[in-house]
Design an enzyme around this catalytic site. Structure first.
Site, PDB file in Angstrom:
ATOM      1  N   HIS A 270     -13.993  23.234  23.642  1.00 39.50           N
ATOM      2  CA  HIS A 270     -12.834  24.048  23.248  1.00 39.50           C
ATOM      3  C   HIS A 270     -11.522  23.392  23.685  1.00 39.50           C
ATOM      4  O   HIS A 270     -11.012  23.705  24.762  1.00 39.50           O
ATOM      5  CB  HIS A 270     -12.912  25.411  23.943  1.00 39.50           C
ATOM      6  CG  HIS A 270     -14.037  26.276  23.505  1.00 39.50           C
ATOM      7  ND1 HIS A 270     -13.886  27.282  22.578  1.00 39.50           N
ATOM      8  CD2 HIS A 270     -15.327  26.304  23.881  1.00 39.50           C
ATOM      9  CE1 HIS A 270     -15.052  27.879  22.395  1.00 39.50           C
ATOM     10  NE2 HIS A 270     -15.944  27.313  23.175  1.00 39.50           N
TER      11      HIS A 270
ATOM     12  N   CYS B  38     -17.295  24.478  18.826  1.00 39.25           N
ATOM     13  CA  CYS B  38     -18.405  25.240  19.418  1.00 39.25           C
ATOM     14  C   CYS B  38     -19.164  26.038  18.339  1.00 39.25           C
ATOM     15  O   CYS B  38     -19.866  25.437  17.544  1.00 39.25           O
ATOM     16  CB  CYS B  38     -17.886  26.099  20.560  1.00 39.25           C
ATOM     17  SG  CYS B  38     -19.197  26.485  21.731  1.00 39.25           S
TER      18      CYS B  38
ATOM     19  N   GLU C  46      -8.709  24.076  22.515  1.00 33.83           N
ATOM     20  CA  GLU C  46      -7.648  25.097  22.403  1.00 33.83           C
ATOM     21  C   GLU C  46      -7.449  25.859  23.710  1.00 33.83           C
ATOM     22  O   GLU C  46      -6.479  26.585  23.862  1.00 33.83           O
ATOM     23  CB  GLU C  46      -7.949  26.046  21.235  1.00 33.83           C
ATOM     24  CG  GLU C  46      -9.008  27.128  21.481  1.00 33.83           C
ATOM     25  CD  GLU C  46     -10.451  26.616  21.487  1.00 33.83           C
ATOM     26  OE1 GLU C  46     -10.676  25.399  21.356  1.00 33.83           O
ATOM     27  OE2 GLU C  46     -11.353  27.466  21.632  1.00 33.83           O
TER      28      GLU C  46
HETATM   29  N1  GLN Z   1     -23.423  29.915  22.044  1.00 28.36           N
HETATM   30  C1  GLN Z   1     -22.562  30.272  20.933  1.00 28.36           C
HETATM   31  C2  GLN Z   1     -23.355  30.222  19.629  1.00 28.36           C
HETATM   32  O1  GLN Z   1     -24.464  29.811  19.615  1.00 28.36           O
HETATM   33  C3  GLN Z   1     -21.384  29.341  20.856  1.00 28.36           C
HETATM   34  C4  GLN Z   1     -20.505  29.518  22.073  1.00 28.36           C
HETATM   35  C5  GLN Z   1     -19.049  29.255  21.827  1.00 28.36           C
HETATM   36  O2  GLN Z   1     -18.580  29.186  20.684  1.00 28.36           O
HETATM   37  N2  GLN Z   1     -18.311  29.165  22.891  1.00 28.36           N
HETATM   38  O3  GLN Z   1     -22.839  30.601  18.614  1.00 28.36           O
END
Ligand code: GLN
Length: 192
Positions: free
Chosen positions: A173, A81, A175
């Site tokens: 994710h 992410c 994890e």
């Molecule tokens: N929206 C977040 C970003 O732009 C990422 C979200 C996440 O890591 N769950 O950094």
């Protein structure tokens, strides 16, 4: 090589869950908060969180360039992410500090406000026959993937998991689920 020591960037975000997933698979983990914590690690996980904050902290703590150099020399890295966002060469909708080691273009918060978070199952043939559970939280998608990167999974025709040599990245994710196949795959990249 014995057990790899996997650093988990612990400046911000969901680092504890990654450390727990890796530890369950028998690897050693270390929370990385400053440059000297990177001494002796064999691999690095960059967790989810807020990529702008994490990028700023990496710059402030003098860790962005040394980490990029380690990755460019071949250290395995996995970003989930916000971690994926930090790895990308280009961020479509933001000009923020990044590592830029993954030849891909990313769009942050790509699923929009209305579908802030969702859980689904993804077919990732490289990880096995049965689909893997994937949690997406304000997740990015890759809108462009360079020739060196291999797409491992897609949602609505857009890449959400890629591998480029020693770089692994997912929009979601793993994890946060009990399924450890993705972390196992990463440990295999670390020669375990
Ligand atoms: N929206 C977040 C970003 O732009 C990422 C979200 C996440 O890591 N769950 O950094």
């Amino acid at each position: 090589m014995g057990k790899p020591c996997v650093g988990v960037l612990a400046l911000q975000g969901a680092f504890r869950e990654h450390a727990a997933s890796v530890a369950r698979l028998g690897a050693e983990t270390r929370e990385v908060r400053q440059l000297k914590d990177m001494d002796g690690i064999d691999a690095m996980i960059i967790p989810g969180g807020e990529s702008t904050t994490m990028g700023k902290l990496l710059v402030e703590w003098g860790m962005l360039d040394p980490l990029r150099q380690r990755i460019e020399k071949g250290m395995p890295v996995y970003g989930s992410c916000a971690g994926l966002i930090l790895l990308c060469r280009e961020i479509e909708n933001s000009d923020q500090p990044r590592l830029g080691v993954l030849d891909a273009v990313v769009r942050r918060n790509a699923f929009g406000r209305q579908v802030d978070s969702f859980e689904t199952e993804l077919d990732i043939p490289e990880l096995g026959q049965s689909p893997i559970p994937a949690v997406f939280i304000r997740a990015p998608v890759l809108t462009g993937v360079g020739p060196r990167a291999r797409v491992l999974a897609q949602v609505n025709g857009q890449a959400v998991a890629v591998r480029q040599d020693n770089v692994l990245a997912t929009s979601f994710h793993p994890e946060l689920t009990p399924d450890t196949r993705l972390h196992r795959y990463f440990l295999e990249m670390c020669g375990n």
